[in-house]
Design an enzyme around this catalytic site. Structure first.
Site, PDB file in Angstrom:
ATOM      1  N   TYR A  56     -12.394  -3.177 -17.334  1.00 55.91           N
ATOM      2  CA  TYR A  56     -11.929  -3.830 -16.263  1.00 55.91           C
ATOM      3  C   TYR A  56     -11.764  -4.997 -16.466  1.00 55.91           C
ATOM      4  O   TYR A  56     -13.098  -6.501 -16.939  1.00 55.91           O
ATOM      5  CB  TYR A  56     -13.233  -3.657 -15.632  1.00 55.91           C
ATOM      6  N   GLY A 203      -9.691   5.120   0.257  1.00 55.30           N
ATOM      7  CA  GLY A 203      -8.331   5.714  -0.656  1.00 55.30           C
ATOM      8  C   GLY A 203      -7.426   3.758  -0.632  1.00 55.30           C
ATOM      9  O   GLY A 203      -6.287   3.865  -0.883  1.00 55.30           O
ATOM     10  N   PHE A 207      -7.737   3.239   4.324  1.00 55.60           N
ATOM     11  CA  PHE A 207      -8.845   3.727   5.189  1.00 55.60           C
ATOM     12  C   PHE A 207      -9.250   2.324   6.231  1.00 55.60           C
ATOM     13  O   PHE A 207     -10.854   2.493   6.540  1.00 55.60           O
ATOM     14  CB  PHE A 207      -9.198   5.077   5.220  1.00 55.60           C
TER      15      PHE A 207
END
Length: 327
Positions: A56, A203, A207
């Site tokens: 990351y 998601g 959402f």
């Protein structure tokens, strides 16, 4: 915050965890100070399981996390990962040498002497999982990791791994629009006493209180290359999302809270792993752990968003090479 066990013999952690991928600009520019404030707020509301990876931001997420762990290590269940290289010629490397180098580098970056839960981020197809498990078990026996996790694997891989040693958690994308875990890994984890850590349960923002606008995705936004956000597919998906958002608001909840609640209702062994650097969004996510959806509400959600409703694949060609398909 309700608690759930992280593996058969693992610690009790919040049912909602915090992912750090977007702390380093995966979905656009990120402010490190905002991310640190978000982590501090998460800890206060009971989110005590933080998940990161050496890739990351090519280590920048772990470096940022070190600033937080300096004062809060004892209150955090810490997870990280290895196995992805970002090398186009060899995107996955599960060799013992590479994994050890990755682990040692993660420990240095985060300023810790052990990682509570250490995942194989992606399985290198040509290397037997039994060999990889032996490497991870050596790390555990040396005291450098506490428990072993596997990410985006098939149930058959979990079965083979368990023949070598214990697996505390399996991480898979799981949400109302990514349902593959229901075809095997959700059930396999329940049988074997492993936690299913469901990443992207909101998601990738679809959402959220307001669905994202793909036209505004920047060059660095991971979602720009995902087929579900393409001009061909997104309008169809948006219609479904609007209906779900109306359902949530009719019940005086945010769509994100209901989406999290739905994921957690799939089993007591499921832990939701959303990623956000927004305190407001994480409060909505944490709220999901307090919602108990009735059977009737779950049935209604199933009618609004039945399995397979999403238009387009979850990943494009390049990103689809790592996760194991099993159906």
């Amino acid at each position: 915050m309700q608690k759930r066990r992280l593996g058969a013999h693992g610690p009790m952690v919040g049912a909602v965890a915090l992912g750090t991928m977007n702390f380093v600009g995966t979905y656009g520019e990120a402010d490190p100070d905002e991310s640190l404030r978000c982590m501090a707020e998460c800890l206060e509301i009971g989110i005590d399981h933080i998940d990161t990876s050496n890739v990351y931001g090519m280590g920048r997420a772990e470096e940022l996390l070190a600033r937080f762990l300096k004062d809060h290590r004892g209150r955090i269940t810490l997870a990280s990962k290895c196995g992805i290289t970002r090398d186009p010629q060899r995107p996955f490397d599960n060799s013992a040498d590479h994994m050890r180098q990755a682990l040692e580098a993660s420990l240095r970056r985060m300023g810790v002497d052990h990682i509570d839960l250490y995942y194989l981020h992606r399985h290198e197809v040509a290397r037997p999982i039994e060999e990889v498990m032996q490497t991870l078990m050596r790390f555990r026996d040396e005291g450098k990791i506490g428990a072993i996790g596997l990410s985006e694997i098939a149930p058959s891989t979990l079965e083979r791994a368990l023949a070598v040693g214990p697996v505390a958690a399996v991480q898979s994308e799981y949400s109302l629009w990514s349902r593959q875990p229901e075809l095997g890994i959700l059930q396999a984890c329940a049988r074997e006493g492993a936690a299913l850590v469901a990443f992207s349960p909101v998601g990738r923002g679809v959402f959220g209180a307001e669905a994202p606008d793909p036209a505004g995705f920047g060059d660095r936004d991971l979602r720009a290359g995902m087929p579900r956000f393409s001009p061909e597919n997104w309008p169809h998906n948006l219609r479904h999302l609007h209906r779900f958002a109306e359902f949530a608001r009719d019940h005086r909840e945010s769509p994100a809270s209901v989406a999290i609640a739905w994921v957690l209702a799939r089993g007591d062994h499921v832990i939701a792993l959303p990623g956000s650097r927004s305190i407001a969004h994480m409060r909505e996510n944490a709220r999901g752990a307090a919602i108990r959806l009735s059977p009737e509400q779950q049935d209604e959600i199933g009618r609004l968003l039945p399995p397979g409703w999403a238009h387009g694949a979850r990943y494009g060609e390049a990103m689809s090479r790592g996760p194991q398909a099993y159906c």
